[in-house]
Every structure is written in structure tokens, then in C-alpha cells.
Design a protein around this motif. Structure first.
Motif, PDB file in Angstrom:
ATOM      1  N   TRP A  91       0.844  -1.195   0.000  1.00 23.63           N
ATOM      2  CA  TRP A  91       0.000   0.000   0.000  1.00 23.63           C
ATOM      3  C   TRP A  91       0.880   1.245   0.000  1.00 23.63           C
ATOM      4  O   TRP A  91       1.972   1.232   0.543  1.00 23.63           O
ATOM      5  N   MET A  92       0.386   2.305  -0.595  1.00 28.60           N
ATOM      6  CA  MET A  92       1.131   3.572  -0.582  1.00 28.60           C
ATOM      7  C   MET A  92       0.156   4.711  -0.277  1.00 28.60           C
ATOM      8  O   MET A  92      -1.034   4.595  -0.529  1.00 28.60           O
ATOM      9  N   PRO A  93       0.670   5.813   0.272  1.00 28.54           N
ATOM     10  CA  PRO A  93      -0.214   6.949   0.514  1.00 28.54           C
ATOM     11  C   PRO A  93      -0.566   7.634  -0.810  1.00 28.54           C
ATOM     12  O   PRO A  93       0.238   7.641  -1.738  1.00 28.54           O
ATOM     13  N   THR A  94      -1.774   8.189  -0.911  1.00 28.10           N
ATOM     14  CA  THR A  94      -2.094   9.033  -2.063  1.00 28.10           C
ATOM     15  C   THR A  94      -1.823  10.478  -1.677  1.00 28.10           C
ATOM     16  O   THR A  94      -1.619  10.793  -0.500  1.00 28.10           O
ATOM     17  N   ALA A 232       8.175  16.557  -5.243  1.00 24.92           N
ATOM     18  CA  ALA A 232       7.192  15.982  -4.323  1.00 24.92           C
ATOM     19  C   ALA A 232       7.228  14.465  -4.417  1.00 24.92           C
ATOM     20  O   ALA A 232       7.150  13.751  -3.405  1.00 24.92           O
ATOM     21  N   HIS A 233       7.372  13.937  -5.641  1.00 24.21           N
ATOM     22  CA  HIS A 233       7.438  12.490  -5.794  1.00 24.21           C
ATOM     23  C   HIS A 233       8.668  11.921  -5.076  1.00 24.21           C
ATOM     24  O   HIS A 233       8.586  10.907  -4.395  1.00 24.21           O
ATOM     25  N   ARG A 234       9.795  12.616  -5.206  1.00 23.14           N
ATOM     26  CA  ARG A 234      11.014  12.100  -4.560  1.00 23.14           C
ATOM     27  C   ARG A 234      10.808  11.976  -3.055  1.00 23.14           C
ATOM     28  O   ARG A 234      11.143  10.960  -2.442  1.00 23.14           O
ATOM     29  N   THR A 235      10.231  13.023  -2.461  1.00 23.60           N
ATOM     30  CA  THR A 235      10.024  12.985  -1.008  1.00 23.60           C
ATOM     31  C   THR A 235       9.129  11.803  -0.632  1.00 23.60           C
ATOM     32  O   THR A 235       9.380  11.088   0.337  1.00 23.60           O
ATOM     33  N   LEU A 236       8.083  11.584  -1.443  1.00 26.60           N
ATOM     34  CA  LEU A 236       7.177  10.478  -1.129  1.00 26.60           C
ATOM     35  C   LEU A 236       7.847   9.125  -1.271  1.00 26.60           C
ATOM     36  O   LEU A 236       7.647   8.232  -0.448  1.00 26.60           O
ATOM     37  N   TYR A 237       8.680   8.971  -2.318  1.00 32.43           N
ATOM     38  CA  TYR A 237       9.393   7.699  -2.459  1.00 32.43           C
ATOM     39  C   TYR A 237      10.291   7.474  -1.250  1.00 32.43           C
ATOM     40  O   TYR A 237      10.417   6.359  -0.748  1.00 32.43           O
ATOM     41  N   VAL A 263       0.271  14.079 -12.199  1.00 30.02           N
ATOM     42  CA  VAL A 263       0.504  14.580 -10.844  1.00 30.02           C
ATOM     43  C   VAL A 263       0.574  13.435  -9.827  1.00 30.02           C
ATOM     44  O   VAL A 263       1.488  13.405  -9.008  1.00 30.02           O
ATOM     45  N   PRO A 264      -0.345  12.480  -9.865  1.00 30.32           N
ATOM     46  CA  PRO A 264      -0.314  11.427  -8.834  1.00 30.32           C
ATOM     47  C   PRO A 264       0.895  10.503  -8.971  1.00 30.32           C
ATOM     48  O   PRO A 264       1.544  10.457 -10.013  1.00 30.32           O
ATOM     49  N   ILE A 265       1.147   9.756  -7.894  1.00 28.06           N
ATOM     50  CA  ILE A 265       2.110   8.649  -7.970  1.00 28.06           C
ATOM     51  C   ILE A 265       1.306   7.407  -8.310  1.00 28.06           C
ATOM     52  O   ILE A 265       0.345   7.079  -7.615  1.00 28.06           O
ATOM     53  N   TYR A 266       1.667   6.745  -9.389  1.00 22.12           N
ATOM     54  CA  TYR A 266       0.935   5.549  -9.800  1.00 22.12           C
ATOM     55  C   TYR A 266       1.658   4.296  -9.336  1.00 22.12           C
ATOM     56  O   TYR A 266       2.884   4.272  -9.223  1.00 22.12           O
TER      57      TYR A 266
END
Ligand code: MCN
Ligand code: CUN
Length: 793
Positions: A91-94, A232-237, A263-266
Motif C-alpha cells: 500500500w502507498m499513501p495518495t 514531491a514524488h522524490r520525497t514520497l518515495y 501529478v499522482p504517484i501511480y
């Protein structure tokens, strides 16, 4: 038709030293096919990833057997949800704080959901292997009709969430319910109308994809991906995968359009990362068209009831709305945390009213997640559609001209900054001249005469107006963040010794021409030609942190950062100039590109001279470091509020109900205009989007949840054949708080055009007593509207 105003102002200068018309610097690369997209990335030993997707909208996973697929010699890994669960990655955060399955473990919740993936030596082998994976499903009843999502006994979609007993996603309200009710109670006229903004899809030309390259020795991850928000994607990864942030490099190369879809992370991005970690090889994932249409961020899907209260003579008093929002199986919306409905709160539009109220219920259904993408300005598309449609319904009931009704109710210039009844502070606006210009360009009075005359012959001609105000440039960090990340933007400018420069941005262009327009902003401020300024973006290792490009925020936020960083460089250049010319700073005058001694224009140094001195031999003023560069992080004090007046002329064939958009006049006001040619391109594109949504596009589902729009044969997008020659004009009302007075424009036309087109079609059908018809206005819908047999979509 030529817009003479625009031409006389701006047509001459093709190489401006700053703002003005200028061909895009990136065109030579794109026109010659030399763009470098994610799918162009080739690395030694690279493997290919394909995703197995659910054929069902709602089903329990009983078992997954991957043995036959894994046995293929070309196959290097087969990964299931259970495997990811073992790594804590199932699972990942949206971006809106929900969670989404990377690969399904317990259940599938929409058709096309990711169930397993294969990594193989080539794309074809990976696809073939998918056929050998045996998944046993226990099919469950799906929730497809959003109106049934909260019904007693509706199947529970999100049983993964602790304590969840229904399909409720969130409630949200804004404005003052009691004050609004009081105004409605005393109003002469109340009009209410149900409206549907159907589910649509951004459908960018390039689908989503990524190439992950994990280096186990260094513990470094390099990820090329189709993202509008690399930082933003890097921080989330980093937060999800546990790889330290400084060891992750996200590169967003050329993008073949984003329109919010990127925009979203898929899950696919995460799968490629896992694939690379597991195999020790670079891994590429690239969607096909159907995968993009069925599984990535959709847009809209709002069912709205609009109500408007007014006096008999057409003074609008209050607007009220109730919305049912379909968020799909996971809330994949990207919006600032405090704004679960995006900026829908601007549904009071451009009108000065006494009260407003909105209540919204969002639900889960067995459909793909998403909810915000597609040139939406964070749900302002829906808000503008609501208010501009309901104002036309009021005009219909009052038998008033829709232009006159709007002119009577505009917020007046002396009311700015204007605090709306839902708490939005409009920075600046002067609406009437924009409206009058559109009417003049259209020849509005003549068109009405022509229409009246045609009606006597049974010909169906319609004239539709929409007047919109947007709120773009998210956003002030005290109000706006995404998952705790403030929405400020960094910018860095370096001037080289020879006077050429490089500017590094945190935003990421998807086709909007940032490599040109950001060079123009710097040129305007420090007088170095745009051709001599390189714009670097889309690589987290080489650009300062910032939240990316969406919600037309690049100009309002990063554009301001660029102007201010250039002014910082100019301030330093001034100190150096004063020592070079041996006069005090106060005796210097700046003229774009050089400083001269006041009253003596001949005694001057250029920015190039100064750059060389900053890096060269010889003394600098006391205490000044060498070099000529600066860096800032810009936190906007408010959003910017562009506006526009659109007029659409349609002809409807009474025999076939086919709508033809004959003319479309768009007058936009985005404050100071950096590059009018690029603005026109943005507007043309957005208007074309509007024709698509108003007349053709809808992602629909059958009762089992099968997506009926999974190819471009079924999901119709407009081509040159469906659109007229756009007629554009502009007014300029600068933003008072933006350093160069610019407001965003990238989504204006997509936001503003659908109601103009629908209003035009409904106006054409007036002889049939039609007050409303829902998008998309396909011939069958129009036919039903004419015959009074329309069903809610
Ligand atoms: N511009 C200008 N003067 C202004 C405002 C803008 O010259 N006063 C220029 C800008 O410099 C920039 C362009 O117009 O080159 C768009 O600027 P802006 O309004 O700041 O929007 P963004 O750059 O943030 O772009 C995002 C916006 C969004 S959110 C969607 S969705 C969309 C859109 O841009 N996606 C696009 N336009 C698109 N255009 C293309 N070709 N491809 C997409 O994916
Ligand atoms: Cu909402 S589509 Mo644009 O903001 O990327």
C-alpha cells in the motif's frame, strides 16, 4: 477573423529582450523529433515491466499462481501483492492522504487495478507472461452508480480501512448555510437545476511510465518518470520506500503532455522501483493507451444541484449547491490538504452576492481513483460550470439576456481585493471591459439579430456566454500543503563569466513552453537575451525544491521566484557596477541590460561586463563574494485570480441534432502577459479541451463496472475537424501581489469553455423549451433534450 487589437500591440517583435511574442526555444528540438521522453531512455541491461490488471470491478482474490509465468526463460521476476506485503510496500499513501494498493492483496476494487507484475528481457515477453498468471477471483457486487454508494446494504468497498462500514469518503462544506437560507427565503425568484459534470480523462498524448535504476552498491535510486512534480514524488518515495531522500534522483524528461494526469504517484512507478531492486537491473514500465484510460487519474465526476436566488429585475442574491462527488476506489485526488474539494469554493464566480453555501459528500465507488486531474485548477472547472450554467438558467427564467444579467452582477473594480462569501480573497479584476470586448469581437447584438431571424425559419442557432474567475497559484504555505509539504517554489540563477545564464526551476513543463517563458522573465529583469539563458527543470539533483506544475501555479509561484531571483542578481550587479564606474550606488541608473551614471548614459557597464568582473581578476567592493548568482524560495502571499469572457456560437441541425461550433471568442485576462504567443497556444488547447468535454468525452461504465471508454475509438477526443478557428483577445489587470503582475493561464480555457458551449447549445434549443442538458452533448443527448426524453446520465 483577425483580432486587430492583439496584432497591433504585439506582432512585430519576434526576439524580445523580455516579454513579448517569441517562438519557443524548445521548438527546434520537438519539431525535429529530438525530444527525449521517458520511453526514449535506454540503459545497458534494461528489463521491461508489464502489469497484470483486474478484469473485475470488485472481487476478492482467492489465489494467484505465478509459477507458469516465472518459468519462462525471458522472465526475471514475477511479483504479487503478497510479495509486496512482505516488503511493507503493498500500500502507498495518495496525495490526498488516503492509501492506495500498489498491487492488490485482499480485493480488487476497480477494473484495471494492478494485481501483479512481470519483469522480463523485453516488452513482448513481459506481456506474454501476464497471460500465464492464474488468478482466482471471487466476484463481488460492485458499486457503480454513485447515487447508490451510500444506500443501505451497498457492498462495502474499503474494508481495508479500520472500522469502515460504508462507502463514505468525506463531507465538506463552505459558506454560511443559515445566512444563505435566509436570503433564499426572501428572494423574488429561486431557480434550481441538477447538473452532471461527467467523468472525463486528460488522455495526454504520452501515456505514463518510468525507468528505475537502483544501484545496490551505492544504495542510490535513479528514476526517470512521467511526473509533473518530481520533487514531491522524490520525497514520497523516500517516505514510502525508506530510501534516503538524498540518494533518490527523480528525472522528469520531456513530457508529451500532462494535463494533470501526471501529478499522482501511480503503482507502476513503485513497481518499476521494486522491479529494479529485486532484479538488480534497470527496469522500464510504459503504459499502453487502454491502461492509461482505465487506471490513471480521471477528472470531474460531480453530480451537482445548483440553486440561485435573485430579485425580479435580475440582481443575484445568493447561490447554494449540493454536490455528490465520485472519488473512485481510492481517493487519489491531488489537492492541498485543507481543501479536499480543491478550490470548488470559488463557485460564487464573478458576481457580488449576499450569501453562498455548499455542502458536499464524497463517496467511494468501484472505479479508477483520481478526482482532480485534467486542467482543472483544483475543481474550479466544476465550480465555473455550476455557476455559469445556473446563471443562464436564471436568465432563462427571467427572460433576460444572459450578457446583461452578468453585467448587472459583476464584482466592481473598486471592490478589489474582494472577499468572496466563501472566504476567497480575489486579488484584482476589472470584469466589465473584458466582457464588453468579447461582445464587441463577437458582434453580440448582430448575432442576436441573426438568431431571431433564423428562429423564424426554424433554424437552431445558439449563443452561449461564460464569464469565469479562477484562483490559481497554490499556494500560501500558511494555508496550503500537500502531505505536509508547503507549496513554495525555489529558483536559482547563475550568470556565467561571459554573461550567459542558467536558471534552475522547481516546476516541470509538460508542453507549456517554460524553457522560453522563464528565460523571458529573467531577460526582462536583467537584460540578458532569452537565447542566452538556459532553463533547467525536471531533475531533482539539479534544481531547487518545489512542488511542481499543476493548478496553473508555475507562473504565479515559480514565475514570481524567477523574477525575484533575477532582482537579487541585479542588486549584486549594481554593487559591482558602482565600483566599476567609481560612483555611488545611488548615482546609478538601470536600463534593461546595463547600469549607467545618472545623467550620463555614455558612462555605462553592461550586465556582461559586470558578470566578467564578478568572476574575473581585479577588486570587488569590500565584503562582496565573487560570482554572480542567487537563490530564493518564494512563498506566495495569495493566489492569483485570472478571469475571462467567452462567447460561443453554435448551429444545431434540427434533423440530426448534430452540434457545430461555428465561432468561439475568448477574451482572457491573466494580468501581465509574458509571451502572448504561448498564451494563445494555451488558450487554443484549453478551448479544444472544452469542445471535447462539452460535446464528446465521457468515461462511462456498464453495470458490472466495465469501463466503456478504454480506447480512443470509444473515448472521443476532439480533432481539428470539430473545432472552429479560435478568435482571441485580451485585457490586462495585473496581480497586485505578484512581482511582475502575472496570473496563471494554463487552465483558463479548459475551465471557461465548457459552460459557454453548453449555454450555446441550450440557447439554440430554446424554441423547444429546453433549459438544461447534460454534457457531453452528443447528437443523441441533444435529440433527447429536443424531445423532452432526456434521462439523467
Ligand atoms: N504565461 C504567460 N503569461 C502569463 C501566464 C502564463 O506567458 N501571464 C505562460 C507561462 O509562462 C507558461 C504558460 O503560459 O509558459 C502556462 O503558464 P501557467 O498558467 O503558469 O501554467 P503552468 O505553466 O503551471 O502549466 C500548468 C497548466 C496545467 S495545470 C495544465 S493541466 C495544462 C496546462 O498548463 N497542461 C498542459 N497547459 C498545458 N499545455 C500543454 N502543452 N501540455 C500540458 O500538459
Ligand atoms: Cu488539475 S490538471 Mo493541471 O492542475 O496539472
Amino acid at each position: 477573423m483577425t483580432d486587430t487589437r492583439q496584432r497591433s500591440f504585439e506582432d512585430n517583435d519576434q526576439k524580445p529582450m523580455g516579454f513579448g511574442r517569441m517562438l519557443r526555444k524548445e521548438d527546434p528540438r520537438f519539431v525535429r523529433g529530438r525530444g527525449r521522453y521517458t520511453d526514449d531512455v535506454q540503459l545497458p541491461g534494461m528489463l521491461h515491466l508489464a502489469i497484470l490488471r483486474s478484469p473485475f470491478a470488485h472481487a476478492r482474490i482467492v489465489s494467484v499462481d505465478t509459477s507458469a509465468a516465472a518459468a519462462l526463460p525471458e522472465v526475471k521476476a514475477v511479483i504479487t501483492g503478497a510479495d509486496l506485503a512482505g516488503l511493507g510496500l503493498a500500500w502507498m499513501p495518495t496525495l490526498s492522504g488516503d492509501v492506495q494498493a500498489v498491487l492488490a492483496t485482499d480485493k480488487v476494487r476497480f477494473q484495471g487495478q494492478e494485481v501483479a507484475f512481470v519483469v522480463a528481457t523485453d516488452r513482448y515477453a513481459a506481456r506474454d507472461a501476464l497471460e500465464l498468471i492464474d488468478v482466482e477471483y471471487d466476484v463481488l457486487d460492485p458499486v457503480i452508480d454513485v447515487r447508490q454508494a451510500l444506500a443501505e446494504g451497498a457492498p462495502l468497498i474499503r474494508d481495508d480501512l479500520d472500522g469502515k462500514t460504508d462507502n463514505h469518503c468525506f463531507d465538506w462544506e463552505t459558506g454560511d448555510a443559515d445566512a444563505t437560507a435566509a436570503v433564499f427565503a426572501k428572494a423574488d425568484v429561486v431557480v434550481s437545476q441538477d447538473l452532471v459534470y461527467p467523468r472525463v480523462h486528460p488522455a495526454p498524448m504520452e501515456t505514463c511510465g518510468s525507468v528505475a535504476d537502483f544501484d545496490p552498491v551505492e544504495g542510490r535510486l535513479k528514476l526517470w518518470s512521467t511526473t509533473q512534480a518530481p520533487h514531491a514524488h522524490r520525497t514520497l518515495y523516500a517516505m514510502v520506500a525508506g530510501i534516503p531522500e538524498h540518494k533518490i534522483q527523480v528525472i522528469s524528461p520531456d513530457l508529451g503532455g500532462g494535463f494533470g494526469n501526471k501529478v499522482p504517484i501511480y503503482p507502476g512507478y513503485v513497481c518499476s522501483i521494486v522491479g529494479s531492486i529485486v532484479t538488480g537491473k534497470p527496469v522500464k514500465w510504459m503504459e499502453d493507451r487502454s491502461e492509461n484510460l482505465i487506471s490513471t487519474g480521471f477528472a470531474r465526476d460531480y453530480i451537482m444541484r445548483g440553486e440561485i436566488a435573485a430579485t425580479r429585475d435580475g440582481k443575484i442574491l445568493a447561490i447554494r449547491t449540493n454536490v455528490l462527488a465520485d472519488h473512485g476506489a481510492f481517493n487519489g485526488t491531488a489537492a492541498p490538504v485543507k481543501y479536499p474539494a480543491g478550490f470548488f469554493g470559488v463557485f460564487t464566480g464573478s458576481y457580488d452576492i449576499e450569501a453562498a453555501y455548499c455542502s458536499m459528500t464524497a463517496v467511494y465507488t468501484n472505479k479508477a481513483p483520481g478526482g482532480v486531474a485534467y486542467a482543472c485548477s483544483f475543481r474550479i472547472t466544476e465550480a465555473v460550470y455550476l455557476v455559469e450554467r445556473i446563471v443562464d438558467c436564471l436568465a432563462y427564467e427571467l427572460d433576460m439576456d444572459p450578457a446583461a444579467l452578468r453585467l448587472k452582477n459583476f464584482i466592481q473594480p473598486d471592490q478589489f481585493p474582494y472577499m468572496s462569501k466563501t472566504g476567497w480573497e480575489y486579488d484584482s479584476g476589472d470584469y466589465e471591459p473584458t466582457m464588453r470586448l468579447a461582445m464587441e469581437l463577437a458582434g453580440y447584438d448582430e448575432l442576436r439579430k441573426e438568431q431571431a431571424e433564423k428562429r423564424t425559419r426554424g433554424e437552431l442557432m445558439g449563443i452561449g456566454i461564460s464569464f469565469f474567475t479562477e484562483a490559481v497559484g497554490a499556494g500560501p504555505r500558511k494555508h496550503m500543503d500537500i502531505l505536509g509539504l508547503g507549496m513554495a517554489d525555489g529558483c536559482e540563477l547563475r550568470v556565467h563569466p561571459t554573461g550567459k545564464a542558467v536558471v534552475r526551476l522547481s516546476v516541470q513543463t509538460q508542453g507549456q513552453g517554460h524553457e522560453t517563458t522563464f528565460a523571458q522573465i529573467i531577460a526582462e529583469e536583467i537584460g540578458i537575451a532569452p537565447a542566452d539563458i538556459d532553463v533547467v527543470h525536471g531533475d531533482t539533483d539539479n534544481t531547487p525544491f518545489g512542488l511542481g506544475t499543476y493548478g496553473s501555479r508555475s507562473t504565479p509561484v515559480s514565475g514570481a521566484a524567477a523574477a525575484l531571483v533575477a532582482r537579487k542578481v541585479r542588486d549584486k550587479a549594481r554593487l559591482i557596477a558602482s565600483s566599476m564606474l567609481e560612483v555611488s550606488v545611488a548615482d546609478l541608473e538601470w536600463e534593461k541590460g546595463s547600469f549607467h551614471v545618472k545623467g550620463d548614459p555614455g558612462t555605462a557597464v553592461t550586465i556582461q561586463d559586470i558578470a566578467m568582473r564578478a568572476h574575473g581578476a581585479g577588486d570587488l567592493p569590500d565584503g562582496l563574494e565573487g560570482g554572480l548568482e542567487a537563490q530564493i524560495c518564494y512563498n506566495p502571499s495569495n493566489l492569483t485570480y485570472p478571469h475571462g469572457a467567452y462567447i460561443c456560437v453554435v448551429d444545431v441541425d434540427p434533423g440530426t441534432a448534430v452540434v457545430k461550433v461555428r465561432r468561439f471568442i475568448a477574451v482572457d485576462d491573466c494580468g501581465t502577459r509574458i509571451n502572448p504567443m504561448i498564451i494563445e497556444g494555451q488558450v487554443h488547447g484549453g478551448l479544444t479541451d472544452g469542445v471535447g468535454m462539452a460535446l464528446m468525452e465521457m468515461i462511462s461504465f456498464d453495470e458490472d463496472g466495465n469501463c466503456l471508454g478504454a480506447s480512443l475509438m470509444d473515448y472521443l477526443i476532439p480533432t481539428a475537424l470539430e473545432v472552429p478557428d479560435w478568435e482571441t483577445g485580451f485585457t490586462v489587470t495585473p496581480s497586485p501581489h505578484h512581482p511582475i503582475g502575472a496570473k496563471g493561464v494554463g487552465e483558463s480555457a479548459t475551465v471557461g469553455s465548457p459552460p459557454a458551449i453548453v449555454n450555446a447549445v441550450v440557447d439554440a434549443l430554446k424554441p423547444y423549451g429546453v433549459r438544461h442538458a447534460d454534457m457531453p452533448l452528443t447528437p443523441s443527448r441533444v435529440w433527447d433534450a429536443m424531445r423532452g426524453t432526456a434521462q439523467p446520465p
